[in-house]
Scaffold this motif. Sequence first.
Motif, short mmCIF file in Angstrom:
data_model
loop_
_atom_site.label_atom_id
_atom_site.label_comp_id
_atom_site.label_asym_id
_atom_site.label_seq_id
_atom_site.Cartn_x
_atom_site.Cartn_y
_atom_site.Cartn_z
N LYS A 125 43.51 4.36 -36.55
CA LYS A 125 44.06 5.64 -36.08
C LYS A 125 43.42 6.10 -34.79
O LYS A 125 43.09 7.28 -34.62
CB LYS A 125 43.92 6.69 -37.18
N ILE A 126 43.26 5.16 -33.88
CA ILE A 126 42.85 5.52 -32.53
C ILE A 126 44.01 5.19 -31.59
O ILE A 126 44.85 4.34 -31.91
CB ILE A 126 41.57 4.77 -32.08
N PRO A 127 44.09 5.87 -30.45
CA PRO A 127 45.20 5.61 -29.54
C PRO A 127 45.21 4.18 -29.02
O PRO A 127 44.15 3.56 -28.84
CB PRO A 127 44.94 6.60 -28.39
N ALA A 128 46.39 3.66 -28.78
CA ALA A 128 46.50 2.34 -28.16
C ALA A 128 45.95 2.41 -26.74
O ALA A 128 45.89 3.47 -26.12
CB ALA A 128 47.97 1.91 -28.14
N GLY A 129 45.52 1.26 -26.23
CA GLY A 129 45.02 1.21 -24.86
C GLY A 129 43.85 0.27 -24.70
O GLY A 129 43.56 -0.55 -25.58
N ASP A 130 43.18 0.41 -23.57
CA ASP A 130 42.06 -0.46 -23.22
C ASP A 130 40.75 0.13 -23.74
O ASP A 130 40.50 1.34 -23.60
CB ASP A 130 41.96 -0.62 -21.70
N TYR A 131 39.91 -0.75 -24.28
CA TYR A 131 38.61 -0.34 -24.79
C TYR A 131 37.54 -1.35 -24.41
O TYR A 131 37.79 -2.56 -24.39
CB TYR A 131 38.63 -0.24 -26.32
N LEU A 132 36.36 -0.84 -24.13
CA LEU A 132 35.17 -1.67 -24.09
C LEU A 132 34.57 -1.65 -25.49
O LEU A 132 34.38 -0.57 -26.07
CB LEU A 132 34.15 -1.15 -23.07
N VAL A 133 34.31 -2.82 -26.04
CA VAL A 133 33.64 -2.94 -27.34
C VAL A 133 32.22 -3.42 -27.07
O VAL A 133 32.02 -4.49 -26.49
CB VAL A 133 34.39 -3.93 -28.26
N ARG A 134 31.25 -2.62 -27.46
CA ARG A 134 29.85 -2.90 -27.17
C ARG A 134 29.13 -3.33 -28.45
O ARG A 134 28.93 -2.53 -29.37
CB ARG A 134 29.19 -1.65 -26.60
N ARG A 160 42.09 -4.91 -25.62
CA ARG A 160 43.29 -4.08 -25.51
C ARG A 160 43.88 -3.90 -26.90
O ARG A 160 44.20 -4.88 -27.58
CB ARG A 160 44.30 -4.72 -24.57
N VAL A 161 43.99 -2.65 -27.34
CA VAL A 161 44.46 -2.32 -28.68
C VAL A 161 45.90 -1.85 -28.63
O VAL A 161 46.25 -0.94 -27.85
CB VAL A 161 43.56 -1.22 -29.31
N SER A 162 46.75 -2.44 -29.45
CA SER A 162 48.13 -1.99 -29.57
C SER A 162 48.31 -1.28 -30.91
O SER A 162 47.49 -1.41 -31.81
CB SER A 162 49.09 -3.18 -29.46
N GLY A 163 49.41 -0.54 -31.03
CA GLY A 163 49.63 0.22 -32.26
C GLY A 163 48.79 1.47 -32.25
O GLY A 163 48.71 2.18 -31.26
N GLY A 164 48.14 1.74 -33.36
CA GLY A 164 47.29 2.92 -33.42
C GLY A 164 48.08 4.20 -33.56
O GLY A 164 49.24 4.20 -33.97
N SER A 165 47.47 5.29 -33.20
CA SER A 165 48.10 6.59 -33.34
C SER A 165 48.04 7.34 -32.02
O SER A 165 47.44 6.88 -31.06
CB SER A 165 47.39 7.41 -34.42
N ARG A 166 48.64 8.50 -32.01
CA ARG A 166 48.59 9.34 -30.82
C ARG A 166 47.53 10.43 -30.94
O ARG A 166 47.47 11.36 -30.15
CB ARG A 166 49.96 9.99 -30.59
N GLY A 167 46.67 10.30 -31.95
CA GLY A 167 45.66 11.31 -32.20
C GLY A 167 44.54 11.30 -31.18
O GLY A 167 44.48 10.46 -30.28
N GLN A 168 43.62 12.22 -31.36
CA GLN A 168 42.48 12.34 -30.47
C GLN A 168 41.47 11.24 -30.76
O GLN A 168 41.37 10.72 -31.87
CB GLN A 168 41.81 13.70 -30.63
N LEU A 169 40.69 10.92 -29.74
CA LEU A 169 39.61 9.96 -29.91
C LEU A 169 38.47 10.60 -30.70
O LEU A 169 38.27 11.82 -30.65
CB LEU A 169 39.08 9.52 -28.55
#
Length: 246
Positions: free
Chosen positions: A161-170, A195-204
């Motif tokens: 349930k995080i927004p789709a998009g680009d993420y750095l995974v540390r 790069r995460v697809s799907g997810g939700s439109r909720g806040q981070l």
Amino acid sequence: MKNSNSALIAAGIFVQMAVLAAGHSIFQQASSGSKDFGSTCVRMPPNNSPVTSVSSKDMACNVGGSKGLSGICEVKAGDEFTVEMHAQPGDRSCAHEAIGGNHFGPVMVYMSKVSDVTSADGSAGSWFKVDEFGYDASSKKWGTDQLNANCGKRSFKIPSKIPAGDYLVRAEAIALHTAGQSGGAQFYMSCYQVRVSGGSRGQLPAGVKIPGAYSASDPGILIDIWGSSFKEYKIPGPAIIDQSYF
């Protein structure tokens, strides 16, 4: 005789340094389910030496990790993602410890949403924690013990349930074998371009700045793990994000 003794002392110091260096390691591969990404999306540091200053800009993605690369690991929200640590570049042999030399300590994973994962340096946004394993007092096992038992691999779930998009995974391991003195803790981390697809439109989820999340005097960073008084361990940094995000 004096020269002979000096030579023996020097040789002993060299051997001790070699043993300690042999425990150094790098997060350097990734996979998700049956898909093996290898090292295509990881910002590899130039060597397996640790970062030792919690205020260094290298705390975000290690030395040289502020520079992006072209590779991106594409996953879906809710997928399992596996980071992999080994001592030498390109070495995935399970015959070798992922991180040896009594380099005991916690293992943690953070994520940070960015606009372009191939160019973001990790300083602009915030980092939220999605996984951790510190110390199990009942078994006396550390997160690094689990890495060694699992061929350097640590798996976690990309929050669904995080927004789709680009993420750095540390991915990070902290070696505490010399952490009884200030500046003695050793930080090993690498950033993966995901790069995460799907997810939700909720806040981070709320996050922290790196550097800034740790203090050199935090009880999980300045600690003598060899002392008779050591009984439990407090993992540094924020708590894992709320389970409602998963």
